[in-house]
Write a protein that holds these residues in place. Sequence first.
Motif, short mmCIF file in Angstrom:
data_model
loop_
_atom_site.label_atom_id
_atom_site.label_comp_id
_atom_site.label_asym_id
_atom_site.label_seq_id
_atom_site.Cartn_x
_atom_site.Cartn_y
_atom_site.Cartn_z
N GLY A 221 -21.08 31.54 61.31
CA GLY A 221 -20.11 31.34 62.39
C GLY A 221 -19.46 29.97 62.37
O GLY A 221 -18.78 29.58 63.31
N TYR A 222 -19.66 29.22 61.28
CA TYR A 222 -19.23 27.81 61.27
C TYR A 222 -17.71 27.63 61.39
O TYR A 222 -17.25 26.65 61.98
CB TYR A 222 -19.72 27.12 59.99
CG TYR A 222 -19.29 27.75 58.69
CD1 TYR A 222 -18.02 27.54 58.17
CD2 TYR A 222 -20.17 28.55 57.97
CE1 TYR A 222 -17.63 28.13 56.98
CE2 TYR A 222 -19.80 29.14 56.78
CZ TYR A 222 -18.52 28.93 56.29
OH TYR A 222 -18.15 29.51 55.11
N ASP A 272 -18.49 37.11 75.60
CA ASP A 272 -19.91 36.95 75.27
C ASP A 272 -20.61 38.30 75.11
O ASP A 272 -21.46 38.47 74.22
CB ASP A 272 -20.62 36.14 76.37
CG ASP A 272 -20.27 34.65 76.32
OD1 ASP A 272 -19.71 34.22 75.28
OD2 ASP A 272 -20.54 33.94 77.30
N GLN A 273 -20.27 39.26 75.96
CA GLN A 273 -20.88 40.59 75.83
C GLN A 273 -20.43 41.27 74.54
O GLN A 273 -21.22 41.95 73.87
CB GLN A 273 -20.51 41.48 77.04
CG GLN A 273 -20.96 40.93 78.38
CD GLN A 273 -22.40 40.49 78.41
OE1 GLN A 273 -23.29 41.16 77.89
NE2 GLN A 273 -22.65 39.33 79.00
N MET A 274 -19.18 41.08 74.16
CA MET A 274 -18.69 41.61 72.89
C MET A 274 -19.49 41.01 71.73
O MET A 274 -19.89 41.71 70.80
CB MET A 274 -17.21 41.28 72.72
CG MET A 274 -16.30 42.06 73.64
SD MET A 274 -14.61 41.42 73.61
CE MET A 274 -14.19 41.63 71.89
N ALA A 281 -15.25 38.23 69.46
CA ALA A 281 -13.90 37.70 69.58
C ALA A 281 -13.95 36.24 69.12
O ALA A 281 -13.04 35.75 68.46
CB ALA A 281 -13.42 37.80 71.02
N ILE A 282 -15.06 35.57 69.48
CA ILE A 282 -15.29 34.18 69.07
C ILE A 282 -16.77 33.90 69.24
O ILE A 282 -17.44 34.48 70.10
CB ILE A 282 -14.43 33.19 69.90
CG1 ILE A 282 -14.58 31.76 69.38
CG2 ILE A 282 -14.77 33.29 71.38
CD1 ILE A 282 -13.60 30.78 69.99
N VAL A 299 -6.28 35.80 71.40
CA VAL A 299 -6.60 36.59 70.21
C VAL A 299 -5.42 37.52 69.95
O VAL A 299 -5.06 38.33 70.81
CB VAL A 299 -7.90 37.40 70.39
CG1 VAL A 299 -8.21 38.19 69.13
CG2 VAL A 299 -9.06 36.47 70.73
N THR A 300 -4.81 37.41 68.77
CA THR A 300 -3.64 38.21 68.45
C THR A 300 -3.86 39.03 67.18
O THR A 300 -4.81 38.81 66.43
CB THR A 300 -2.40 37.31 68.22
OG1 THR A 300 -2.51 36.68 66.93
CG2 THR A 300 -2.26 36.26 69.30
N ASN A 301 -2.95 39.96 66.96
CA ASN A 301 -2.88 40.70 65.70
C ASN A 301 -1.92 39.95 64.79
O ASN A 301 -0.72 39.84 65.09
CB ASN A 301 -2.38 42.12 65.97
CG ASN A 301 -2.35 42.98 64.71
OD1 ASN A 301 -2.21 42.48 63.60
ND2 ASN A 301 -2.47 44.28 64.88
#
Length: 476
Positions: A221-222, A272-274, A281-282, A299-301
């Motif tokens: 995750g760095y 956080d739940q995701m 998401a991050i 957060v975009t496409n």
Amino acid sequence: MTQPAHTVEKIGGTSMSRVDELLDTLFIGKRKDADLYNRIFVVSAFGGITNLLLEHKKSGEAGVYAQFAKADGDHGWHEALSRVSAAMIAAHEKVLKHPGDIAQASEFVRERIEGARNCLIDLQRLCSYGHFRLSEHMLQIRELLSGLGEAHSAFVTTLLLQRNGVNARLVDLSGWRDETDHDLEGRILGAMKDVDPATEMPIVTGYAQCAEGLMREFDRGYSEVTFSKLAALTGAREAIIHKEFHLSSADPKLVGEGKVRKLGHTNYDVADQMSNMGMEAIHPKAAKTLRQADVPLRVTNAFDPGDPGTLIDDKPAEEAAVEMVTGLEIIALEVFEQDMVGVKGYDAAILEVLTRHDVRIISKASNANTITHYVDAPIEVLQKVEKDLNKLYPSAEISARMLAMASVIGRDLKGLSVLTRGLQAIANAGMESLGATQGPRNVDVQFVLERDDLKPVIKALHGEFIPSRVDLKQAA
């Protein structure tokens, strides 16, 4: 107070493999002159490269790092490093068109790969003496190898942009041949010291070499940690993560393109739940950095440039609603011990074993004589955990069962009877929940299932809680 001018934007590995397509959407598009700038890009390695350098993220197949760690005088890691070189060259040959750029990129790969090879050879030779232990250097090796992927993709992206008339600038945070020692903040500020985002486009490596060692705490995750720290330190107007898809109410491939809804706006509780359900998401620590610096996240496409994507902030929901239904395969690790009743310490001891083996815990349940952890880990790791637990509690019955978990998530689920309605929706679809939990914070409800039931249950729950775009049109 003057509004900050620039954004810090991150591109993931899968999107990076199509970086040439991003010229017409993300990097340039219809922008000209000054509109091209005030955007700092943090890039991941090209898709699949980090898997080859370390180990495959999902299958666990050994890469250079894993091969080197188990090397007993053989040269398996040499071959693995050569495969990385070939994959890097293939990746940039796919996106670069000019022969001169391809030649520069290939020479960059050769210099970095052979430099890393010589470093590992020297370290192996040094550790053949009894005073030095290879195990003491494995974290640094992991860091060294990780940095190769991001340095390559950043270099290639810089070449591509310069060839297309953008004043792009490589910002290499990987510490290659740098004898100075910096913490993460010092590494970033030192590299950005002379950069002017208003007149040039910085292309920054997702990996940053620093004294504290990013991989010690964040491992893969760095890049999001680098991204969030860069946004916070430079006072970005907004932090943006570009993915290959929109954040939606469910996987469109599973429930149907016409039935999912883009989130549009949510908060860090949902993010956080995701993350807990394996679809980040991050990274949670990166999100914390942005929250504390008051930098909003979007957060975009990456391939849908006209859409603003989904904004993630700290604001509560205006009304109670389910925003997402997702799920993942899990293993239920159950410890049953008749003597557990009224005795303290069982839970802490089990947790210590799980932590030692780096097992990711999704959820847990317990009663008088049973503690069940729902975990996401390879089965071979769980076998080691079971072995250790059997030593701790020889009279306990320890079992691991392959299951799945579906989760209904929203900023505010109060008053929606999600638990009751969810169980009924699962039953109406002809299936059964083996367990279900809802916490008092009312941001998620989890349903434990047989593995084969996961996909149909997600579809059933999504249909129960989230009206499709077609339904909304009919209602209007």
